[in-house]
Design a protein around this motif. Structure first.
Motif, PDB file in Angstrom:
ATOM      1  N   PHE A 165      79.028-126.555 -10.054  1.00  0.00           N
ATOM      2  CA  PHE A 165      78.233-127.133 -11.117  1.00  0.00           C
ATOM      3  C   PHE A 165      79.157-127.624 -12.224  1.00  0.00           C
ATOM      4  O   PHE A 165      80.027-126.906 -12.667  1.00  0.00           O
ATOM      5  CB  PHE A 165      77.253-126.102 -11.681  1.00  0.00           C
ATOM      6  CG  PHE A 165      76.361-125.531 -10.622  1.00  0.00           C
ATOM      7  CD1 PHE A 165      75.247-126.231 -10.209  1.00  0.00           C
ATOM      8  CD2 PHE A 165      76.648-124.326 -10.024  1.00  0.00           C
ATOM      9  CE1 PHE A 165      74.420-125.724  -9.216  1.00  0.00           C
ATOM     10  CE2 PHE A 165      75.834-123.816  -9.035  1.00  0.00           C
ATOM     11  CZ  PHE A 165      74.719-124.510  -8.640  1.00  0.00           C
ATOM     12  N   LEU A 196      69.329-132.118  -5.371  1.00  0.00           N
ATOM     13  CA  LEU A 196      69.001-130.774  -5.835  1.00  0.00           C
ATOM     14  C   LEU A 196      68.422-129.950  -4.685  1.00  0.00           C
ATOM     15  O   LEU A 196      68.833-128.810  -4.444  1.00  0.00           O
ATOM     16  CB  LEU A 196      67.996-130.830  -6.992  1.00  0.00           C
ATOM     17  CG  LEU A 196      68.504-131.363  -8.327  1.00  0.00           C
ATOM     18  CD1 LEU A 196      67.353-131.496  -9.311  1.00  0.00           C
ATOM     19  CD2 LEU A 196      69.582-130.446  -8.903  1.00  0.00           C
ATOM     20  N   ILE A 225      74.934-135.370  -8.910  1.00  0.00           N
ATOM     21  CA  ILE A 225      75.535-134.450  -7.957  1.00  0.00           C
ATOM     22  C   ILE A 225      76.484-135.205  -7.037  1.00  0.00           C
ATOM     23  O   ILE A 225      76.148-136.258  -6.499  1.00  0.00           O
ATOM     24  CB  ILE A 225      74.454-133.743  -7.122  1.00  0.00           C
ATOM     25  CG1 ILE A 225      73.496-132.980  -8.048  1.00  0.00           C
ATOM     26  CG2 ILE A 225      75.072-132.793  -6.103  1.00  0.00           C
ATOM     27  CD1 ILE A 225      72.304-132.370  -7.328  1.00  0.00           C
ATOM     28  N   ILE A 261      69.905-126.352  -5.466  1.00  0.00           N
ATOM     29  CA  ILE A 261      70.390-126.257  -6.838  1.00  0.00           C
ATOM     30  C   ILE A 261      69.238-126.505  -7.797  1.00  0.00           C
ATOM     31  O   ILE A 261      68.416-127.395  -7.584  1.00  0.00           O
ATOM     32  CB  ILE A 261      71.499-127.299  -7.090  1.00  0.00           C
ATOM     33  CG1 ILE A 261      72.708-127.015  -6.188  1.00  0.00           C
ATOM     34  CG2 ILE A 261      71.922-127.312  -8.561  1.00  0.00           C
ATOM     35  CD1 ILE A 261      73.636-128.187  -6.070  1.00  0.00           C
ATOM     36  N   LEU A 289      79.286-128.519  -3.405  1.00  0.00           N
ATOM     37  CA  LEU A 289      78.541-129.563  -4.102  1.00  0.00           C
ATOM     38  C   LEU A 289      78.897-129.468  -5.576  1.00  0.00           C
ATOM     39  O   LEU A 289      78.953-128.379  -6.134  1.00  0.00           O
ATOM     40  CB  LEU A 289      77.035-129.359  -3.933  1.00  0.00           C
ATOM     41  CG  LEU A 289      76.425-129.695  -2.577  1.00  0.00           C
ATOM     42  CD1 LEU A 289      74.975-129.245  -2.549  1.00  0.00           C
ATOM     43  CD2 LEU A 289      76.521-131.176  -2.313  1.00  0.00           C
ATOM     44  N   GLN A 290      79.112-130.583  -6.218  1.00  0.00           N
ATOM     45  CA  GLN A 290      79.437-130.583  -7.637  1.00  0.00           C
ATOM     46  C   GLN A 290      78.292-131.212  -8.423  1.00  0.00           C
ATOM     47  O   GLN A 290      77.958-132.370  -8.230  1.00  0.00           O
ATOM     48  CB  GLN A 290      80.724-131.361  -7.903  1.00  0.00           C
ATOM     49  CG  GLN A 290      81.101-131.386  -9.381  1.00  0.00           C
ATOM     50  CD  GLN A 290      82.409-132.098  -9.630  1.00  0.00           C
ATOM     51  OE1 GLN A 290      83.229-132.205  -8.716  1.00  0.00           O
ATOM     52  NE2 GLN A 290      82.616-132.578 -10.831  1.00  0.00           N
ATOM     53  N   VAL A 291      77.694-130.422  -9.288  1.00  0.00           N
ATOM     54  CA  VAL A 291      76.607-130.884 -10.148  1.00  0.00           C
ATOM     55  C   VAL A 291      77.175-131.134 -11.532  1.00  0.00           C
ATOM     56  O   VAL A 291      77.794-130.249 -12.114  1.00  0.00           O
ATOM     57  CB  VAL A 291      75.482-129.838 -10.241  1.00  0.00           C
ATOM     58  CG1 VAL A 291      74.317-130.383 -11.050  1.00  0.00           C
ATOM     59  CG2 VAL A 291      75.029-129.420  -8.855  1.00  0.00           C
ATOM     60  N   THR A 292      76.968-132.317 -12.063  1.00  0.00           N
ATOM     61  CA  THR A 292      77.584-132.690 -13.325  1.00  0.00           C
ATOM     62  C   THR A 292      76.537-133.023 -14.371  1.00  0.00           C
ATOM     63  O   THR A 292      75.612-133.799 -14.109  1.00  0.00           O
ATOM     64  CB  THR A 292      78.510-133.913 -13.123  1.00  0.00           C
ATOM     65  OG1 THR A 292      79.510-133.579 -12.172  1.00  0.00           O
ATOM     66  CG2 THR A 292      79.171-134.309 -14.431  1.00  0.00           C
ATOM     67  N   ARG A 298      78.384-124.097  -4.081  1.00  0.00           N
ATOM     68  CA  ARG A 298      77.867-125.168  -4.922  1.00  0.00           C
ATOM     69  C   ARG A 298      78.656-125.172  -6.218  1.00  0.00           C
ATOM     70  O   ARG A 298      78.780-124.138  -6.856  1.00  0.00           O
ATOM     71  CB  ARG A 298      76.374-124.958  -5.204  1.00  0.00           C
ATOM     72  CG  ARG A 298      75.533-125.056  -3.967  1.00  0.00           C
ATOM     73  CD  ARG A 298      74.199-124.387  -4.155  1.00  0.00           C
ATOM     74  NE  ARG A 298      73.495-124.289  -2.886  1.00  0.00           N
ATOM     75  CZ  ARG A 298      73.746-123.348  -1.988  1.00  0.00           C
ATOM     76  NH1 ARG A 298      74.655-122.432  -2.238  1.00  0.00           N
ATOM     77  NH2 ARG A 298      73.079-123.311  -0.860  1.00  0.00           N
TER      78      ARG A 298
END
Length: 304
Positions: A299, A34, A259, A39, A225-228, A297
């Motif tokens: 998400f 994060l 992430i 994020i 960046l992939q936030v799941t 980023r």
């Protein structure tokens, strides 16, 4: 130093039984990606008659209603704009300009930690052009923090349909961008179906996967960046680093947030139960692969 990619659950910051709801957040100390990716992630859960006190935020966010329905009020700069079941809202956003990297900071207008409690009664009285006795009542009468429970007789303003347009999108009713028979469905948020995305600088997509389906391995060529976030159900995830080595393989379940690092391929698989996924990504126009910035980023929210 390798960063911990293990999925985490949010922790309660304030509120609870009898307070009308609670506010939860993911901590950068427990989920260091994060802070690494600037994020923020948080969740608001309101009970019947619960009321989240008015506040400012230091970060732009995408909000997704996970459960229930309610009334929301938003005031944009130089603009004006609001069931009985529990209302749960997820917030994901960019904290690159926030007070604390990786966390949202809210500035409350009322309550025990409201910004006006720090000013002297004299200053507020002069600013508001009110008697000091009235100011003391307005500023000091609310002893709760963040969330309060309203009396059942209290009536909120009726929502205005014209305010909904351009401010919100019902992902359950929106046209599908992807529809694979017995596989899954995808709804993408962008400036075409939700113009506000352009101002916030974030996009999102909602993905539903049927039992035994999967999202094939993929990555963002724009170094996102992939936030799941797992909204419903459970499944499996694998993430591979840029050196071809697996950096994460674990079971994911409802409430988990994790992430995927920049340029790291990831894949989600579903056991025989039903799976859904919601994802949100920084930048507006093309969610998956065509962003016009070096600081992107993505998400993602998963619903299994």
């Amino acid at each position: 130093m390798e960063l911990d990619l293990t999925p985490k659950l949010a922790k309660k910051l304030y509120g609870g039984d009898g307070d009308g709801g609670a506010y939860y957040a993911w901590c950068p100390n427990e989920l260091p990606m994060l802070r690494e990716g600037n994020i923020g992630a948080a969740k608001l859960a309101l009970e019947k008659n619960g009321f989240a006190m008015p506040r400012y935020s230091d970060s732009a966010k995408v909000a997704y209603v996970l459960q229930g329905s309610g009334v929301a009020g938003i005031v944009l700069p130089e603009k004006e704009e609001k069931e009985d079941t529990e209302l749960v809202v997820l917030f994901l956003g960019d904290t690159s300009k926030a007070h604390k990297s990786g966390s949202f900071t809210d500035f409350f207008l009322t309550g025990s930690n409201g910004i006006f409690t720090g000013f002297s009664t004299e200053f507020v009285s002069r600013a508001w052009d009110l008697e000091e006795s009235v100011v003391k009542t307005l500023v000091g009468s609310q002893s709760k923090t963040g969330i309060v429970k309203l009396d059942a007789s209290c009536k909120m303003p009726e929502p205005k349909k014209e305010h909904y347009n351009g401010m919100a999108l019902n992902c359950e009713e929106a046209p599908l961008d992807v529809d694979i028979k017995d596989g899954g469905k995808v709804v993408v948020l962008n400036t075409k179906n939700l113009p506000l995305v352009g101002e916030v600088g974030l996009g999102a997509d909602l993905v539903r996967l049927n039992g035994k389906a999967m999202c094939s391995p993929g990555f963002s060529c724009d170094s996102a960046l992939q936030v799941t976030y797992i909204v419903r159900g459970s499944g499996r995830v694998q993430v591979v680093g840029v050196d071809g080595k697996r950096v994460l393989e674990t079971t994911i379940k409802a409430g988990n947030l994790f992430i995927v690092p920049r340029s790291a391929p990831g894949s989600f698989g579903v056991p025989p139960d039903v799976e859904q996924k919601f994802s949100s990504k920084r930048k507006a126009e093309e969610i998956f692969f065509h962003h016009q910035t070096n600081e992107v980023r993505q998400f993602s929210l998963l619903l299994f």
